[in-house]
Scaffold this active site. Structure first.
Site, mmCIF file in Angstrom:
data_model
loop_
_atom_site.group_PDB
_atom_site.id
_atom_site.type_symbol
_atom_site.label_atom_id
_atom_site.label_comp_id
_atom_site.label_asym_id
_atom_site.label_seq_id
_atom_site.Cartn_x
_atom_site.Cartn_y
_atom_site.Cartn_z
ATOM 1 N N GLU A 43 0.547 9.597 -91.320
ATOM 2 C CA GLU A 43 1.417 10.482 -90.541
ATOM 3 C C GLU A 43 0.575 11.704 -90.210
ATOM 4 O O GLU A 43 0.271 12.521 -91.083
ATOM 5 C CB GLU A 43 2.664 10.845 -91.336
ATOM 6 N N CYS B 7 4.373 19.712 -88.462
ATOM 7 C CA CYS B 7 3.639 18.763 -87.626
ATOM 8 C C CYS B 7 4.489 18.276 -86.451
ATOM 9 O O CYS B 7 3.992 18.107 -85.340
ATOM 10 C CB CYS B 7 3.141 17.588 -88.455
#
Length: 461
Positions: A228, A262
């Site tokens: 990720e 993020c």
């Protein structure tokens, strides 16, 4: 190795020092996790589910202590720390329910032949998580791994190991000795962990550059990997959309955790007809933000996590301004309360031109780039000018139009006229340079399981 020193982002106060792991200690921890797995698997899914619920309950009981520790070490406000810890607890409840649903299957294949598929844990898992969400990203990996029957080693960022150690202590009370352990150190220690032959599964959250190195090293051992990674997420706002709701959504995502998220929108791509209105709404709201020490009641935004992180953000902003962008807000706040930490004020960057770093790089701080476009085709072109594909948002009064635009923007997680929340029930992850594999949902549990197929004469089973 020299001990690791952990400092508070608020003022540089040393919060603790820890010895770091080396090849020998990592080897011992991997082998201990592998040994402990046998009893954990034999305990059965119902017992594993019960333990997950116990971990959730004990963690919830310790929330006041944990929130203060997380806030001091990471720099987020107490409110944000409590929100993150809630996200840590959630997966244990979710995967307790799913643990008992894991099963194999049986097939009568004809001709006197039968087939049987067994599902079991993939093996010892190594998880590496970053500093921005050290608790929630730990829980989203640990809970499904435990539900599947895996051993688990977590390497936190070298700047946020204290909250990880405390959460692990709470969980370890209920687990076989050695099944869960914490590995302390920097990138070199992480590489030793990933390369260890006893590690079967690697779960990484972090930057795209580091993710590529992790994948390459894990690939040498043909380990199962999920990544990720970073993003430069677009927030597309088309004419006619509810600008008030969109502004609230942006404030709750882009400037959450001091912009160190993020999957938060980094670029507002706004149609000309509503650009000025949206800029006014956002300007009013960022002026209300109060940067300050993480545990101060009046603070609504804590510091950036590191001095280096602030320096990189300021370089990106300066690059955009030098290229012709207009800066609204920003800079370092004045005052004794913020003089010793890594504080910045939230900002908008209006009309950064193509070629400006903020158009294509991940900006990890409270700054939102605003790019005006004529129509939806130009909006899509701007949205797709980065190599990333983590999250995206599309807002339009015309629902079908919003869906059409959303489907033309490659992203693993897309919000349409909705607040940018990540839900435990749904798979989360990126495409393109934002990674591979999925966390959350039943998909995460599947990634910690291995299938084995047996073929045999039907009468013999």
């Amino acid at each position: 190795m020299a001990p690791l020193s952990i400092q508070a982002p608020d003022d540089g106060t040393v919060l603790g020092q820890l010895p770091t792991d080396d090849a020998a200690s990592i080897d011992a921890k991997v082998k201990a996790a592998a040994r402990a797995m046998a009893g954990w698997v034999d305990a059965g899914p119902m017992r594993r589910a019960e333990v997950l619920l116990q971990i959730a309950a004990d963690t919830k009981a310790a929330l006041p202590e944990l929130a203060e520790k997380l806030s001091k070490e990471q720099g987020k406000t107490r409110k944000e720390a409590l929100m993150e810890l809630d996200r840590y607890i959630g997966p244990f409840i979710q995967y307790a329910g799913l643990a008992t649903a894991v099963g194999g299957r049986h097939h009568q294949l004809g001709g006197g032949v039968a087939g049987h598929v067994e599902r079991g844990p993939v093996g010892v898992t190594a998880a590496i998580v970053p500093w921005n969400f050290p608790a929630s990203l730990f829980g989203s990996k640990l809970a499904p791994a435990l539900a599947a029957g895996c051993g688990f080693l977590i390497k936190p960022a070298e700047t946020t190991p204290l909250i990880t150690l405390r959460l692990a202590e709470i969980a370890q009370v209920h687990l076989p000795e050695g099944l869960l352990d914490v590995v302390i150190g920097g990138p070199d220690v992480g590489e030793l962990l990933v390369e260890h032959p006893g590690v079967a599964r690697v779960a990484f959250t972090g930057s795209t550059a580091v993710g590529r190195r992790i994948a390459a090293r894990a690939g040498q051992g043909l380990k199962r990997v999920s990544l990720e990674l970073g993003g430069c997420d677009p927030f597309v706002l088309l004419a006619g959309a509810d600008t008030g709701a969109a502004a609230r959504a942006l404030m709750g995502t882009r400037f959450y955790n001091a912009g160190q998220v993020c999957v938060a929108p980094k670029r507002l791509i706004v149609q000309d007809a509503v650009a000025d209105e949206m800029i006014d709404l956002l300007t009013t709201r960022i002026n209300r933000v109060v940067p300050g020490p993480s545990l101060a009641p009046e603070s609504t935004m804590g510091p950036l996590h590191t001095e280096r992180g602030r320096a990189v953000l300021e370089e990106q902003i300066a690059d955009a301004v030098d290229a012709g962008a207009e800066l609204v807000g920003g800079g370092r706040p004045d005052g004794e309360r913020t003089g010793r930490g890594w504080f910045v004020r939230p900002a908008l960057l209006l009309d950064p031109p193509q070629g400006a770093r903020v158009r294509t790089e991940e900006t990890f701080g409270p700054v939102l780039s605003v790019v005006r476009v004529r129509d939806e085709d130009e909006a899509i072109a701007v949205a797709n000018e980065t190599p990333y594909g983590l999250g995206a948002s599309v807002w339009s009064a015309d629902r079908q139009r919003a869906w059409d635009v959303a489907r033309r923007i490659p992203a693993g997680y897309t919000w349409i006229n909705a607040l940018g929340r990540v839900y435990d029930e749904l798979p989360f992850g990126g495409v393109r340079a934002s990674g591979m594999g999925r966390e959350h949902g039943v998909e995460a549990l599947e990634s910690y399981l291995e299938d084995r197929t047996f073929i045999y004469p039907a009468a013999s089973h």
